[in-house]
Design an enzyme around this catalytic site. Structure first.
Site, PDB file in Angstrom:
ATOM      1  N   LYS A   1       1.357   0.071  15.443  1.00 38.05           N
ATOM      2  CA  LYS A   1       3.184  -0.337  15.246  1.00 38.05           C
ATOM      3  C   LYS A   1       3.128  -1.342  16.413  1.00 38.05           C
ATOM      4  O   LYS A   1       4.688  -1.933  16.560  1.00 38.05           O
ATOM      5  CB  LYS A   1       3.580   1.034  16.359  1.00 38.05           C
ATOM      6  CG  LYS A   1       2.971   2.206  15.195  1.00 38.05           C
ATOM      7  CD  LYS A   1       4.716   2.458  14.650  1.00 38.05           C
ATOM      8  CE  LYS A   1       4.403   2.715  13.701  1.00 38.05           C
ATOM      9  NZ  LYS A   1       4.322   2.613  12.513  1.00 38.05           N
TER      10      LYS A   1
ATOM     11  N   HIS B   1       1.170  -0.810  -0.046  1.00 41.28           N
ATOM     12  CA  HIS B   1       0.390   0.224  -0.493  1.00 41.28           C
ATOM     13  C   HIS B   1       0.770   1.741   0.107  1.00 41.28           C
ATOM     14  O   HIS B   1       1.553   1.164   0.975  1.00 41.28           O
ATOM     15  CB  HIS B   1      -0.916   0.020   1.260  1.00 41.28           C
ATOM     16  CG  HIS B   1      -2.253  -0.998   1.257  1.00 41.28           C
ATOM     17  ND1 HIS B   1      -3.433  -0.325   1.574  1.00 41.28           N
ATOM     18  CD2 HIS B   1      -1.910  -1.906   0.529  1.00 41.28           C
ATOM     19  CE1 HIS B   1      -3.791  -1.861   1.603  1.00 41.28           C
ATOM     20  NE2 HIS B   1      -3.093  -2.748   0.576  1.00 41.28           N
TER      21      HIS B   1
ATOM     22  N   PRO C   1      -3.763   0.255  19.475  1.00 44.42           N
ATOM     23  CA  PRO C   1      -3.752  -0.367  17.636  1.00 44.42           C
ATOM     24  C   PRO C   1      -4.100   0.900  16.150  1.00 44.42           C
ATOM     25  O   PRO C   1      -3.158   0.428  15.500  1.00 44.42           O
ATOM     26  CB  PRO C   1      -4.622  -1.465  17.484  1.00 44.42           C
ATOM     27  CG  PRO C   1      -5.481  -1.082  18.718  1.00 44.42           C
ATOM     28  CD  PRO C   1      -4.789  -0.300  19.564  1.00 44.42           C
TER      29      PRO C   1
ATOM     30  N   TYR D   1       3.694   6.307   9.682  1.00 42.34           N
ATOM     31  CA  TYR D   1       3.049   4.834   9.501  1.00 42.34           C
ATOM     32  C   TYR D   1       3.981   4.187   9.081  1.00 42.34           C
ATOM     33  O   TYR D   1       3.480   3.435   9.187  1.00 42.34           O
ATOM     34  CB  TYR D   1       1.646   5.266   8.440  1.00 42.34           C
ATOM     35  CG  TYR D   1       0.429   4.699   8.407  1.00 42.34           C
ATOM     36  CD1 TYR D   1      -0.039   4.539   9.435  1.00 42.34           C
ATOM     37  CD2 TYR D   1       0.881   3.288   7.452  1.00 42.34           C
ATOM     38  CE1 TYR D   1      -0.912   3.049   9.254  1.00 42.34           C
ATOM     39  CE2 TYR D   1       0.116   2.583   7.546  1.00 42.34           C
ATOM     40  CZ  TYR D   1      -1.045   2.243   8.566  1.00 42.34           C
ATOM     41  OH  TYR D   1      -1.940   2.074   8.739  1.00 42.34           O
TER      42      TYR D   1
ATOM     43  N   TYR E   1      -9.206   5.198   8.107  1.00 42.98           N
ATOM     44  CA  TYR E   1      -9.257   5.646   9.170  1.00 42.98           C
ATOM     45  C   TYR E   1     -10.091   6.652   9.251  1.00 42.98           C
ATOM     46  O   TYR E   1     -10.518   7.197   9.089  1.00 42.98           O
ATOM     47  CB  TYR E   1      -7.546   5.863   9.760  1.00 42.98           C
ATOM     48  CG  TYR E   1      -6.606   5.026   9.856  1.00 42.98           C
ATOM     49  CD1 TYR E   1      -6.108   4.803   8.872  1.00 42.98           C
ATOM     50  CD2 TYR E   1      -6.487   4.147  11.195  1.00 42.98           C
ATOM     51  CE1 TYR E   1      -5.358   3.365   9.316  1.00 42.98           C
ATOM     52  CE2 TYR E   1      -5.514   3.647  10.979  1.00 42.98           C
ATOM     53  CZ  TYR E   1      -4.696   3.023  10.421  1.00 42.98           C
ATOM     54  OH  TYR E   1      -3.423   2.302  10.631  1.00 42.98           O
TER      55      TYR E   1
HETATM   56  P1  RFL Z   1       2.434 -11.541  21.502  1.00 46.95           P
HETATM   57  O1  RFL Z   1       2.023 -11.906  20.001  1.00 46.95           O
HETATM   58  O2  RFL Z   1       1.498 -11.626  22.603  1.00 46.95           O
HETATM   59  O3  RFL Z   1       3.034 -13.347  22.192  1.00 46.95           O
HETATM   60  C1  RFL Z   1       3.360 -13.979  23.154  1.00 46.95           C
HETATM   61  C2  RFL Z   1       3.667 -15.218  23.268  1.00 46.95           C
HETATM   62  O4  RFL Z   1       4.079 -15.486  24.686  1.00 46.95           O
HETATM   63  C3  RFL Z   1       3.464 -15.941  25.214  1.00 46.95           C
HETATM   64  N1  RFL Z   1       3.380 -16.352  26.524  1.00 46.95           N
HETATM   65  C4  RFL Z   1       3.863 -17.528  27.658  1.00 46.95           C
HETATM   66  N2  RFL Z   1       4.670 -18.157  27.084  1.00 46.95           N
HETATM   67  C5  RFL Z   1       4.992 -19.055  27.460  1.00 46.95           C
HETATM   68  N3  RFL Z   1       4.705 -18.762  28.716  1.00 46.95           N
HETATM   69  C6  RFL Z   1       4.262 -17.791  29.439  1.00 46.95           C
HETATM   70  N4  RFL Z   1       3.958 -17.771  30.909  1.00 46.95           N
HETATM   71  C7  RFL Z   1       3.436 -17.128  28.086  1.00 46.95           C
HETATM   72  N5  RFL Z   1       2.834 -15.909  28.342  1.00 46.95           N
HETATM   73  C8  RFL Z   1       3.036 -15.555  27.027  1.00 46.95           C
HETATM   74  C9  RFL Z   1       1.609 -16.587  23.903  1.00 46.95           C
HETATM   75  O5  RFL Z   1       1.135 -17.472  24.122  1.00 46.95           O
HETATM   76  C10 RFL Z   1       2.413 -15.583  23.013  1.00 46.95           C
HETATM   77  O6  RFL Z   1       1.984 -16.919  22.173  1.00 46.95           O
HETATM   78  O7  RFL Z   1       3.493 -10.653  21.323  1.00 46.95           O
HETATM   79  P2  RFL Z   1       5.125 -10.395  20.750  1.00 46.95           P
HETATM   80  O8  RFL Z   1       5.432 -11.669  20.077  1.00 46.95           O
HETATM   81  O9  RFL Z   1       5.938  -8.833  21.195  1.00 46.95           O
HETATM   82  O10 RFL Z   1       3.372  -9.842  19.083  1.00 46.95           O
HETATM   83  C11 RFL Z   1       3.316  -8.914  19.752  1.00 46.95           C
HETATM   84  C12 RFL Z   1       2.184  -8.516  18.511  1.00 46.95           C
HETATM   85  O11 RFL Z   1       1.187  -9.569  18.837  1.00 46.95           O
HETATM   86  C13 RFL Z   1       1.091  -7.305  18.708  1.00 46.95           C
HETATM   87  O12 RFL Z   1       2.143  -5.920  19.466  1.00 46.95           O
HETATM   88  C14 RFL Z   1       0.240  -6.887  17.706  1.00 46.95           C
HETATM   89  O13 RFL Z   1      -0.726  -7.179  18.072  1.00 46.95           O
HETATM   90  C15 RFL Z   1      -0.579  -5.387  17.963  1.00 46.95           C
HETATM   91  N6  RFL Z   1      -1.026  -4.821  16.376  1.00 46.95           N
HETATM   92  C16 RFL Z   1      -1.369  -4.433  15.663  1.00 46.95           C
HETATM   93  N7  RFL Z   1       0.370  -4.252  15.383  1.00 46.95           N
HETATM   94  C17 RFL Z   1       1.182  -3.873  13.906  1.00 46.95           C
HETATM   95  O14 RFL Z   1       2.733  -3.718  13.666  1.00 46.95           O
HETATM   96  N8  RFL Z   1       0.043  -3.907  13.009  1.00 46.95           N
HETATM   97  C18 RFL Z   1      -1.426  -3.409  13.680  1.00 46.95           C
HETATM   98  O15 RFL Z   1      -1.742  -3.154  12.602  1.00 46.95           O
HETATM   99  C19 RFL Z   1      -1.616  -4.269  14.619  1.00 46.95           C
HETATM  100  N9  RFL Z   1      -3.087  -4.437  14.503  1.00 46.95           N
HETATM  101  C20 RFL Z   1      -2.611  -5.492  17.116  1.00 46.95           C
HETATM  102  C21 RFL Z   1      -3.962  -5.312  15.998  1.00 46.95           C
HETATM  103  C22 RFL Z   1      -2.863  -5.698  18.682  1.00 46.95           C
HETATM  104  C23 RFL Z   1      -4.590  -5.960  18.592  1.00 46.95           C
HETATM  105  N10 RFL Z   1      -4.776  -6.457  19.708  1.00 46.95           N
HETATM  106  C24 RFL Z   1      -5.824  -7.665  19.978  1.00 46.95           C
HETATM  107  C25 RFL Z   1      -4.088  -6.447  20.810  1.00 46.95           C
HETATM  108  C26 RFL Z   1      -4.828  -4.445  16.178  1.00 46.95           C
HETATM  109  C27 RFL Z   1      -5.395  -5.370  16.758  1.00 46.95           C
HETATM  110  C28 RFL Z   1      -7.001  -5.948  17.208  1.00 46.95           C
HETATM  111  C1  PHB Z   2      -5.925  -4.277  11.191  1.00 42.30           C
HETATM  112  O1  PHB Z   2      -5.869  -4.756   9.852  1.00 42.30           O
HETATM  113  O2  PHB Z   2      -5.886  -5.327  11.834  1.00 42.30           O
HETATM  114  C2  PHB Z   2      -5.356  -3.235  11.376  1.00 42.30           C
HETATM  115  C3  PHB Z   2      -4.613  -2.480  10.384  1.00 42.30           C
HETATM  116  C4  PHB Z   2      -4.391  -1.066  11.316  1.00 42.30           C
HETATM  117  C5  PHB Z   2      -4.233  -0.838  12.438  1.00 42.30           C
HETATM  118  C6  PHB Z   2      -4.701  -1.975  12.960  1.00 42.30           C
HETATM  119  C7  PHB Z   2      -4.968  -3.152  13.005  1.00 42.30           C
HETATM  120  O3  PHB Z   2      -3.755   0.261  13.218  1.00 42.30           O
END
Ligand code: RFL
Ligand code: PHB
Length: 389
Positions: free
Chosen positions: A296, A72, A292, A384, A200
């Protein structure tokens, strides 16, 4: 068992760190609380910065991403019933983002790890970290059998609710936190996206986001109350609310379909300082959370593990401790800039119950300024697409 680096958590941070260490020939073991299937069932991030893509390329894990990921060059900001395009590419010296789901990144990294043969212990119960000052080790139970992993270093990649940050002595770290008075209700559906680029939307009824996973799979979000539950929202209610918050021309293009997944995520800003204690290094969500809105979180996890892998590689190859000593400072400098941007996107686009008429006028002025000023669009674009690391 003995290894060089014990990695707690098989989310994107843990798996990417494992891949970077494998590539450098540094032995590592990943310990994950859940099953691989459960890790893959979580629908989360969707937008990858070029730096994140470059890291995945460097570990040989980008073939499917390049085949299926959507590049994109811009995003749209919607308010006042109009779309305003931000040319990310033009305002950032030719950079882009790639829309490719976190689930797919995780799946690709899991397959790479299975091919390299480095061990991952899934469904590890009672994971505990010990000896962080000098001789670290991890204990756990897998399939009912107690295990001990002795190591040189522990990488805490276990997310916000993991064991790593909680094993730090309370007086060793300082935390900074803001909880927002709302959450995002997300919905995934197999319908073509309403728009080619992400939208957005700021609307008096609340924020909405139109995202996607592929030309036939859409990901939408609406701002909801912090305590609302996904089960209380029927699919029809979701589609109605989403359409109400979008400009008419977009709302008409929203194709409804049955949800594959629906969940509410709270919005929070959180930082732990420092990101290191003794031989424990925190990465990704274990150390910091961004709302989110700036996309980032996953990208910060990638820059953290990049810095940490550089420090570990210098330690083993050159006996240099400089990279490890600088890890927390280097990572936090980037983390705080992403915290600022994510806070700004959140504040600019959401409805805040407490802001009142004055706050609403200011927010509208901010949006009018944003879409009329090259400098303001440049600020958004540069952040971004991702600050360099
Ligand atoms: P994770 O993905 O939470 O993985 C951590 C892992 O550790 C395990 N765990 C354990 N393992 C052993 N012993 C324990 N005691 C443990 N406790 C937990 C868990 O089961 C899991 O498998 O962390 P990590 O790897 O640091 O990754 C971070 C990302 O997942 C997170 O920052 C992103 O998902 C945030 N996020 C977004 N980030 C972006 O860069 N772009 C996006 O568009 C974006 N959209 C989002 C998001 C997060 C969202 N939510 C649900 C919070 C959209 C949403 C809705
Ligand atoms: C997503 O596709 O899940 C998504 C995209 C952009 C954001 C957050 C989540 O800022």
């Amino acid at each position: 068992m003995r290894t060089r680096v014990a990695i707690i958590g098989a989310g994107p941070s843990g798996l990417l760190l494992g891949a970077l260490l494998d590539r450098a020939g540094i032995e590592n073991v990943i310990v994950e609380r859940s099953s691989a299937g459960h890790v893959l069932s979580r629908i989360r991030a969707g937008v990858l910065e070029q730096g994140t893509v470059a890291l995945l390329e460097a570990v040989g894990c980008a073939a499917r991403l390049h085949g299926e990921g959507l590049v994109h060059r811009g995003i749209d900001i919607a308010f006042g019933d109009h779309l305003h395009r931000i040319d990310l590419h033009g305002h950032s010296g030719g950079r882009t983002v790639t829309v490719y789901g976190q689930t797919e990144v995780t799946r690709d990294l899991m397959e790479l790890r299975a091919a390299t043969g480095s061990p991952t212990i899934y469904e590890a119960a009672g994971v505990r970290l010990h000896g962080l000052d000098s001789a670290p080790y991890v204990t756990l139970a897998a399939a009912g059998v107690e295990q001990r992993i002795d190591c040189d270093f522990i990488a805490g990649c276990d997310g916000f609710h993991g064991a790593s940050r909680q094993s730090l002595p309370a007086d060793a770290v300082r935390t900074f936190e803001r909880t927002y008075p709302f959450g995002w209700l997300g919905m995934l559906a197999d319908v073509p996206p309403a728009n080619d680029e992400l939208i957005y939307a700021s609307h008096p009824r609340g924020f909405a986001l139109c995202s996607m996973r592929s030309p036939s799979r859409s990901r939408y979000y609406v701002q909801v109350g912090a305590r609302e539950e996904a089960e209380a929202w029927s699919d029809d209610a979701f589609w109605d609310e989403l359409r109400r918050r979008l400009p008419e021309e977009v709302a008409e293009r929203v194709l409804a379909g049955p949800s594959i997944e629906k969940s509410v995520a709270p919005l929070r800003s959180f930082v732990t300082e420092p990101m290191q204690f003794g031989r424990l290094y925190l990465c990704g969500d274990a150390s910091h959370i961004v709302p989110p809105t700036g996309a980032k979180g996953l990208n910060l996890a990638a820059s953290d593990v990049h810095y940490l892998s550089e420090g570990l590689i210098a330690h083993y190859r050159e006996r240099s401790e400089e990279g490890l000593a600088a890890y927390s400072t280097r990572a936090l400098a980037r983390v705080w800039k992403a915290e600022r941007f994510s806070w700004w996107m959140t504040s600019t686009l959401h409805r805040f119950p407490e802001s009142g008429p004055f706050g609403e006028r200011l927010q509208r002025a901010e949006l009018d300024y944003l879409v009329s000023s090259d400098a303001a669009m440049g600020m958004l674009a540069e952040n971004y697409v991702g600050l360099p690391f």
